[in-house]
Each structure stands twice: as C-alpha cells, then as structure tokens.
Design a protein around this motif. Structure first.
Motif, mmCIF file in Angstrom:
data_model
loop_
_atom_site.group_PDB
_atom_site.id
_atom_site.type_symbol
_atom_site.label_atom_id
_atom_site.label_comp_id
_atom_site.label_asym_id
_atom_site.label_seq_id
_atom_site.Cartn_x
_atom_site.Cartn_y
_atom_site.Cartn_z
ATOM 1 N N HIS A 39 -1.097 8.263 3.589
ATOM 2 C CA HIS A 39 0.287 8.138 4.055
ATOM 3 C C HIS A 39 1.158 9.296 3.547
ATOM 4 O O HIS A 39 2.306 9.101 3.129
ATOM 5 N N ALA A 40 0.595 10.494 3.599
ATOM 6 C CA ALA A 40 1.340 11.675 3.155
ATOM 7 C C ALA A 40 2.359 12.076 4.222
ATOM 8 O O ALA A 40 2.171 11.826 5.421
ATOM 9 N N ASP A 41 3.430 12.686 3.780
ATOM 10 C CA ASP A 41 4.498 13.142 4.677
ATOM 11 C C ASP A 41 4.297 14.635 4.946
ATOM 12 O O ASP A 41 4.557 15.477 4.091
ATOM 13 N N VAL A 42 3.809 14.951 6.132
ATOM 14 C CA VAL A 42 3.577 16.344 6.541
ATOM 15 C C VAL A 42 4.820 16.840 7.262
ATOM 16 O O VAL A 42 5.379 16.123 8.104
ATOM 17 N N LEU A 50 3.595 12.698 12.965
ATOM 18 C CA LEU A 50 4.992 12.715 13.406
ATOM 19 C C LEU A 50 5.603 11.320 13.352
ATOM 20 O O LEU A 50 6.787 11.161 13.021
ATOM 21 N N SER A 51 4.815 10.317 13.661
ATOM 22 C CA SER A 51 5.344 8.946 13.650
ATOM 23 C C SER A 51 5.708 8.493 12.244
ATOM 24 O O SER A 51 6.528 7.583 12.077
ATOM 25 N N ARG A 52 5.134 9.132 11.228
ATOM 26 C CA ARG A 52 5.392 8.738 9.845
ATOM 27 C C ARG A 52 6.340 9.692 9.129
ATOM 28 O O ARG A 52 6.653 9.485 7.955
ATOM 29 N N SER A 53 6.771 10.720 9.814
ATOM 30 C CA SER A 53 7.605 11.730 9.170
ATOM 31 C C SER A 53 8.976 11.165 8.818
ATOM 32 O O SER A 53 9.530 10.329 9.546
ATOM 33 N N HIS A 54 9.523 11.643 7.718
ATOM 34 C CA HIS A 54 10.872 11.265 7.325
ATOM 35 C C HIS A 54 11.915 12.186 7.946
ATOM 36 O O HIS A 54 13.107 11.994 7.750
ATOM 37 N N VAL A 59 -9.311 16.997 6.165
ATOM 38 C CA VAL A 59 -8.050 17.089 5.417
ATOM 39 C C VAL A 59 -6.990 16.191 6.047
ATOM 40 O O VAL A 59 -6.280 15.448 5.355
ATOM 41 N N LEU A 60 -6.888 16.229 7.369
ATOM 42 C CA LEU A 60 -5.893 15.403 8.055
ATOM 43 C C LEU A 60 -6.214 13.918 7.909
ATOM 44 O O LEU A 60 -5.311 13.088 7.768
ATOM 45 N N ASP A 61 -7.491 13.586 7.939
ATOM 46 C CA ASP A 61 -7.884 12.191 7.749
ATOM 47 C C ASP A 61 -7.429 11.703 6.380
ATOM 48 O O ASP A 61 -6.901 10.585 6.247
ATOM 49 N N ALA A 62 -7.608 12.533 5.367
ATOM 50 C CA ALA A 62 -7.176 12.154 4.023
ATOM 51 C C ALA A 62 -5.661 11.989 3.950
ATOM 52 O O ALA A 62 -5.149 11.020 3.375
ATOM 53 N N LEU A 63 -4.930 12.915 4.544
ATOM 54 C CA LEU A 63 -3.469 12.835 4.512
ATOM 55 C C LEU A 63 -2.962 11.597 5.236
ATOM 56 O O LEU A 63 -2.014 10.936 4.784
ATOM 57 N N ILE A 64 -3.585 11.258 6.355
ATOM 58 C CA ILE A 64 -3.161 10.081 7.109
ATOM 59 C C ILE A 64 -3.461 8.810 6.315
ATOM 60 O O ILE A 64 -2.611 7.915 6.198
ATOM 61 N N CYS A 65 -4.656 8.728 5.751
ATOM 62 C CA CYS A 65 -5.024 7.522 5.002
ATOM 63 C C CYS A 65 -4.198 7.356 3.734
ATOM 64 O O CYS A 65 -3.979 6.221 3.285
#
Length: 397
Positions: free
Chosen positions: A115-118, A138-142, A107-113
């Motif tokens: 570019h989902a905002d967790v 965290l590095s991609r969080s808004h 699931v996390l692999d899919a979210l990272i690929c």
C-alpha cells in the motif's frame, strides 16, 4: 589437528545462507530454496540485491520485501520506479518486453501489496506497459489524480481500463469529465421500411475473440502477482471502483512475467458486461458512458431514458410521409442529447463552452425490408454530422 578440523566444520555449518547464496551462480538460484528463505537471510540478501543490475536479483529482492513486510525498503523501491519512468516509462510500445520490465513488475507488485503511495505522475507514466498497476496506484494516491485519469481515459484501449478510470473520476468529477462522457455517446438508430402488414426481420450478431500472448515464463524468478481488471465479480476478485458498472480487481500469483495481453477472461468481459443491452449483446464504451452520465444525474442505469439503439418501423406509403417520419425520428434523438447536455450544465458538470461544441454522434441505418424495393428518397438533415447508411434486406425464401 582433528580438533581444528572439527572447529572449521562447525563454522562452515553456521555460515549464513545469504553468504552462501551470494557466492552461487544465478542459474542455481532455484535450487537454493529462495522462496522459502527465512526472513533474516532474506533481509541480508535484499540489502545486497537491491543494488544489483541483474533484473532477476532485483525481482527476488522485491519478492522478499513484499513477503516479509519490509516497509523500510519502500523508499528504495520508489527510487527504482522513479528511475524507470524517467528513462522508459513513457514508451508507448508495450510489446517490447525486457527483463528490466519484468523486474519492475515485481517491484510494482511489492508496492501495491504494501500500500505504498507512488507519485501520481510516475503512476501515470507506467500506464503504457503496466496499465492495471498504474490504475491501482492512482486509485490509492493521496494526490489529485483527476488530470492523470482523464488522460488515461483519452488513451485507454481496453474497455475495463476505460471503465475503471471513469468510475474513479465519477466519484469526484473533475472539469472536462462530463464533456468526455458526451463525446463517447453514439446513437445508432434504425429505420426499417416495411410493406403494409409485413413483420420485422430479426437481426443478429456473432463474434469470437481468442486469447493471445507471449510466453512470459521466467525460470528461477520469484512468484509475482498478475493483475487484471474485470467487469464481473468472482470469488478471487475485490471491488476496485464502484458505479453503475463496477470494476473488480484480481491478483493471481504466478511466475508469468508478461506485458498485458488479451486473455479469455478479458474477452468474456467484453461480452458479459450487461448482456442484452444491444440487439447483438455487445456492450461498447457508448453504453458505459451513457450509464455514467445517468449516474452523475442521479439515475440508476435501468431507469435512465437515453436509448442508444432506437428503432422505428415505418410502413411505406408516400415519399412525403417517409421523409417527415425520418426527420421526426432523428430530431427526437437530437433533443434527447441536447436535454442531457443541459442537465449536465445545470449541475455544473459541463461548461457553456463545452455544451456549445459538444459533438453528438448519430448514425441512421435505413433497412429496406420491402419485397418490391423502389428507390428511397435521400434524407437530408439540418445536422450534417448525422451519418446515413442504406441497406437492402432480402426476405428469406
């Protein structure tokens, strides 16, 4: 009758693969070519399997969501992460690896690929079992992730984790970051006591580390991205965090569903960060913290003048000369740390209160290399926190 049988056979041949798959035992999944399943069939199965309690089916659903860019499914994946973190995400026991953890890996692999905002709170909660994925999210969080990254900085057990979090924080330093960098600084000073005309003996350090880990192979599960942070750039890596010591991210697809374990590459990173910085070639968090402080003050690491392993070669003459030289040597190290704290304070990177309670770690090693070793006098410093160790070094025959 013949015509009816032919019609029934034609209907069977046109039956969607999703219906056929749904009727087969899970043990037969690998034989059905799920990895190459066409997007139409995958979308239908994703709808069914996202709601299943079988972790393997959930992993396949996540695989198709990533492979086929099913962005409309991202909210469902986020709900899965939210449920996981509310139930087990805060567990510090990363070695207790379950199939539910393995499914979340997909699931996390899919979210990272995708570019989902967790949410930052959920990404931070994942750190115990999914440290690299948590840092990537965290590095991609808004959101403002400063506090979350500071907490990870305080608990990180891996050098690359610590550096990745610190590099991300250094881009926009939050309150408390400068103080944390000062706390990890440790000056390991060496005072060599020599006879007149005596040469200094060389010192060396050797070490080894071996990879370890569990067998994370899962039969009939989809490929999943394995994530690793590295201090070294490679053809397979991408820049993750910039800085005087940048960090790179590597994603390697495979079928190994595992919690984080030390690999040979991660072991090598520990020795190859900045080869030769220490006499024994090992870079510690103190080196990285020093480089980051220099970065905040506008210095390149090669030009920042805080030496972490200073040495003084002292030819023995008298007790008074020995004591005065040792005290002056230690005072010099203390003054350097104090001046750095003042510079951080002047730039708004350290508060007055933080500067007052800053604990400077200085350890002085006394290496007595004289041939005739008379008793050396005890050294007493104004700062009681300075640790002093004595070691008699014998000349080789």
């Amino acid at each position: 009758m013949v015509r009816k049988a032919a019609v029934c056979l034609g209907i069977a041949l046109l039956t969607p693969v999703s219906i056929i798959v749904g009727q087969r035992p899970a043990a037969d999944l690998q034989q059905l070519g799920l990895e190459q399943l066409d997007p139409t069939g995958a979308i239908q199965l994703t709808t069914q399997w996202l709601d299943q309690r079988d972790p393997r089916l959930l992993a396949w659903a996540a695989f198709w969501i990533e492979r086929d860019d099913q962005f409309q499914r991202v909210p469902q994946l986020l709900d899965i992460v939210a449920h996981y973190t509310s139930v087990a995400g805060g567990s510090p026991n990363s070695s207790n690896w379950t199939d539910e953890d393995a499914a979340l890996l997909a699931v996390l692999d899919a979210l990272i690929c995708l570019h989902a905002d967790v949410p930052a709170s959920q990404a931070e909660a994942l750190y115990a079992k999914f440290p690299v994925q948590a840092l990537v999210l965290l590095s991609r969080s808004h959101e403002d992730t400063g506090e979350a990254l500071l907490r990870i900085l305080d608990r990180a057990q891996w050098l690359t984790d610590w550096l990745a979090a610190a590099d991300l924080l250094a881009a926009k330093p939050p309150a408390g970051f400068g103080a944390r960098l000062l706390r990890v600084i440790s000056i390991d000073a060496t005072l060599r006591v020599l006879d007149p005309g005596q040469d200094v003996l060389g010192e060396g350090w050797g070490g080894d580390c071996a990879s370890s880990g569990e067998d994370g192979l899962h039969q009939n599960w989809p490929p999943v991205g394995g994530y690793r942070l590295s201090a070294r750039q490679s053809p397979a890596s991408e820049l993750f965090a910039t800085g005087e010591n940048p960090v790179y991210l590597i994603r390697a697809p495979g079928r190994e569903y595992r919690s984080r374990t030390q690999t040979a590459e991660e072991c090598a990173d520990r020795f190859d960060f900045v080869l030769g910085k220490r006499p024994w070639g090992l870079v510690t968090v103190s080196d990285l913290g020093r480089d980051l402080i220099g970065q905040l003050l506008g210095f390149r690491k090669d030009n920042f003048g805080l030496e972490l392993d200073p040495a003084l070669n002292l030819t023995w003459t008298t007790t008074k000369a020995y004591t005065e030289a040792a005290n002056a040597f230690v005072r010099e190290q203390e003054e350097r740390l104090v001046n750095i704290a003042l510079e951080l304070k002047a730039r708004g990177l350290l508060t007055q209160q933080e500067a007052e309670v800053a604990g400077f770690h200085i350890e002085l090693r006394i290496l007595d290399q004289r041939k005739q070793k008379t008793l050396l006098p005890d050294l007493v410093f104004a700062n009681p926190c300075i640790a002093v160790t004595y070691q008699a070094v014998d000349l080789e025959d």
